[in-house]
Write a protein that holds these residues in place. Sequence first.
Motif, PDB file in Angstrom:
ATOM      1  N   GLU A   6       0.845  -1.201   0.000  1.00  0.00           N
ATOM      2  CA  GLU A   6       0.000   0.000   0.000  1.00  0.00           C
ATOM      3  C   GLU A   6       0.881   1.252   0.000  1.00  0.00           C
ATOM      4  OE1 GLU A   6      -2.032  -3.192   2.597  1.00  0.00           O
ATOM      5  OE2 GLU A   6      -0.020  -2.337   2.408  1.00  0.00           O
ATOM      6  N   SER A   7       0.380   2.296  -0.621  1.00  0.00           N
ATOM      7  CA  SER A   7       1.095   3.576  -0.655  1.00  0.00           C
ATOM      8  C   SER A   7       0.107   4.715  -0.851  1.00  0.00           C
ATOM      9  CB  SER A   7       2.132   3.576  -1.781  1.00  0.00           C
ATOM     10  OG  SER A   7       1.507   3.453  -3.038  1.00  0.00           O
ATOM     11  N   GLY A   8       0.612   5.934  -0.703  1.00  0.00           N
ATOM     12  CA  GLY A   8      -0.214   7.107  -0.970  1.00  0.00           C
ATOM     13  C   GLY A   8      -0.702   7.835   0.271  1.00  0.00           C
ATOM     14  N   GLY A   9      -0.417   7.285   1.436  1.00  0.00           N
ATOM     15  CA  GLY A   9      -0.821   7.952   2.654  1.00  0.00           C
ATOM     16  C   GLY A   9       0.006   9.186   2.931  1.00  0.00           C
ATOM     17  N   GLY A  15     -10.820  18.118   5.202  1.00  0.00           N
ATOM     18  CA  GLY A  15     -11.385  18.572   3.938  1.00  0.00           C
ATOM     19  C   GLY A  15     -10.535  18.234   2.730  1.00  0.00           C
ATOM     20  N   GLY A  16      -9.326  17.768   2.968  1.00  0.00           N
ATOM     21  CA  GLY A  16      -8.421  17.433   1.879  1.00  0.00           C
ATOM     22  C   GLY A  16      -8.685  16.066   1.283  1.00  0.00           C
ATOM     23  N   SER A  17      -7.819  15.693   0.340  1.00  0.00           N
ATOM     24  CA  SER A  17      -7.976  14.431  -0.383  1.00  0.00           C
ATOM     25  C   SER A  17      -6.661  13.674  -0.444  1.00  0.00           C
ATOM     26  CB  SER A  17      -8.452  14.698  -1.817  1.00  0.00           C
ATOM     27  OG  SER A  17      -9.707  15.321  -1.841  1.00  0.00           O
ATOM     28  N   LEU A  18      -6.784  12.371  -0.536  1.00  0.00           N
ATOM     29  CA  LEU A  18      -5.654  11.481  -0.791  1.00  0.00           C
ATOM     30  C   LEU A  18      -6.128  10.346  -1.683  1.00  0.00           C
ATOM     31  CD1 LEU A  18      -3.966  11.073   2.729  1.00  0.00           C
ATOM     32  CD2 LEU A  18      -2.975  12.219   0.747  1.00  0.00           C
ATOM     33  N   GLY A  92      -5.662   6.826  10.433  1.00  0.00           N
ATOM     34  CA  GLY A  92      -5.381   5.429  10.728  1.00  0.00           C
ATOM     35  C   GLY A  92      -4.426   4.844   9.709  1.00  0.00           C
ATOM     36  N   VAL A  93      -4.155   3.569   9.875  1.00  0.00           N
ATOM     37  CA  VAL A  93      -3.343   2.832   8.904  1.00  0.00           C
ATOM     38  C   VAL A  93      -4.297   2.070   7.996  1.00  0.00           C
ATOM     39  CG1 VAL A  93      -1.526   1.147   8.543  1.00  0.00           C
ATOM     40  CG2 VAL A  93      -1.469   2.623  10.557  1.00  0.00           C
ATOM     41  N   TYR A  94      -4.139   2.242   6.709  1.00  0.00           N
ATOM     42  CA  TYR A  94      -5.023   1.645   5.715  1.00  0.00           C
ATOM     43  C   TYR A  94      -4.345   0.453   5.056  1.00  0.00           C
ATOM     44  CZ  TYR A  94      -8.291   5.499   6.155  1.00  0.00           C
ATOM     45  OH  TYR A  94      -9.220   6.390   6.641  1.00  0.00           O
ATOM     46  N   TYR A  95      -5.099  -0.634   4.973  1.00  0.00           N
ATOM     47  CA  TYR A  95      -4.606  -1.873   4.395  1.00  0.00           C
ATOM     48  C   TYR A  95      -5.556  -2.348   3.304  1.00  0.00           C
ATOM     49  CZ  TYR A  95      -2.160  -2.269   8.912  1.00  0.00           C
ATOM     50  OH  TYR A  95      -1.389  -2.044  10.028  1.00  0.00           O
ATOM     51  N   CYS A  96      -4.992  -3.002   2.306  1.00  0.00           N
ATOM     52  CA  CYS A  96      -5.851  -3.714   1.361  1.00  0.00           C
ATOM     53  C   CYS A  96      -5.588  -5.205   1.527  1.00  0.00           C
ATOM     54  CB  CYS A  96      -5.612  -3.261  -0.079  1.00  0.00           C
ATOM     55  SG  CYS A  96      -4.113  -3.893  -0.830  1.00  0.00           S
ATOM     56  N   THR A  97      -6.592  -5.990   1.163  1.00  0.00           N
ATOM     57  CA  THR A  97      -6.453  -7.426   1.278  1.00  0.00           C
ATOM     58  C   THR A  97      -7.472  -8.121   0.388  1.00  0.00           C
ATOM     59  OG1 THR A  97      -6.222  -9.242   2.869  1.00  0.00           O
ATOM     60  CG2 THR A  97      -8.054  -7.709   3.220  1.00  0.00           C
ATOM     61  N   TRP A  98      -7.373  -9.446   0.358  1.00  0.00           N
ATOM     62  CA  TRP A  98      -8.340 -10.271  -0.361  1.00  0.00           C
ATOM     63  C   TRP A  98      -8.962 -11.241   0.635  1.00  0.00           C
ATOM     64  CZ3 TRP A  98      -6.048 -14.760  -3.677  1.00  0.00           C
ATOM     65  CH2 TRP A  98      -5.005 -15.357  -2.999  1.00  0.00           C
ATOM     66  N   ALA A  99      -9.692 -12.220   0.108  1.00  0.00           N
ATOM     67  CA  ALA A  99     -10.495 -13.082   0.983  1.00  0.00           C
ATOM     68  C   ALA A  99      -9.660 -14.027   1.851  1.00  0.00           C
ATOM     69  CB  ALA A  99     -11.479 -13.886   0.151  1.00  0.00           C
ATOM     70  N   GLN A 108      -0.021   4.930   6.323  1.00  0.00           N
ATOM     71  CA  GLN A 108      -0.556   5.800   7.371  1.00  0.00           C
ATOM     72  C   GLN A 108      -1.227   7.018   6.751  1.00  0.00           C
ATOM     73  OE1 GLN A 108      -0.398   5.610  10.964  1.00  0.00           O
ATOM     74  NE2 GLN A 108      -1.814   7.345  10.775  1.00  0.00           N
ATOM     75  N   VAL A 109      -2.437   7.278   7.202  1.00  0.00           N
ATOM     76  CA  VAL A 109      -3.170   8.487   6.839  1.00  0.00           C
ATOM     77  C   VAL A 109      -3.422   9.279   8.111  1.00  0.00           C
ATOM     78  CG1 VAL A 109      -5.350   9.397   5.958  1.00  0.00           C
ATOM     79  CG2 VAL A 109      -4.258   7.450   4.823  1.00  0.00           C
ATOM     80  N   THR A 110      -3.014  10.529   8.107  1.00  0.00           N
ATOM     81  CA  THR A 110      -3.239  11.404   9.247  1.00  0.00           C
ATOM     82  C   THR A 110      -3.962  12.650   8.774  1.00  0.00           C
ATOM     83  OG1 THR A 110      -1.215  10.619  10.322  1.00  0.00           O
ATOM     84  CG2 THR A 110      -2.174  12.665  11.153  1.00  0.00           C
ATOM     85  N   VAL A 111      -5.126  12.886   9.351  1.00  0.00           N
ATOM     86  CA  VAL A 111      -5.927  14.055   8.998  1.00  0.00           C
ATOM     87  C   VAL A 111      -5.912  15.002  10.199  1.00  0.00           C
ATOM     88  CG1 VAL A 111      -8.125  14.910   8.146  1.00  0.00           C
ATOM     89  CG2 VAL A 111      -7.368  12.592   7.555  1.00  0.00           C
ATOM     90  N   SER A 112      -5.245  16.111  10.020  1.00  0.00           N
ATOM     91  CA  SER A 112      -5.077  17.034  11.140  1.00  0.00           C
ATOM     92  C   SER A 112      -4.760  18.423  10.631  1.00  0.00           C
ATOM     93  CB  SER A 112      -3.940  16.546  12.050  1.00  0.00           C
ATOM     94  OG  SER A 112      -3.679  17.477  13.078  1.00  0.00           O
TER      95      SER A 112
END
Length: 113
Positions: A6-9, A15-18, A92-99, A108-112
């Motif tokens: 994962e990346s992009g955090g 009010g912003g975007s990622l 929070g920390v964002y993860y992707c996964t499958w079944a 990591q995404v921090t909104v502040s």
Amino acid sequence: QVQFVESGGGLVQPGGSLRLSCVASGIRISTYRMTWFRQTPRKQREFIASISGGGHVTSYAESVEGRFTISRDNAKNTVYLQMNSLKPEDTGVYYCTWAFGDWGQGTQVTVSS
């Protein structure tokens, strides 16, 4: 071996975007539903959004409905999460996964302000 990266955090103001990306290796994701989860210190890992293999069926947590959009590019073996109108509670920390339960290191995404 199945891996998700994962990346992009980052740090963003309210009010912003990622846009998060998740690149898979070891599998071809085209036939699998893919899911984003979020981990916060106060909560267990919570469901955020999922998308069917073909990309035609999506579902979202109520807390992000209308603000987040999940998408995929099967040719690139990649899943995305566009996050708009971000709120501090989206931190929070964002993860992707499958079944089958393989997890990456998360982003990591921090909104502040």
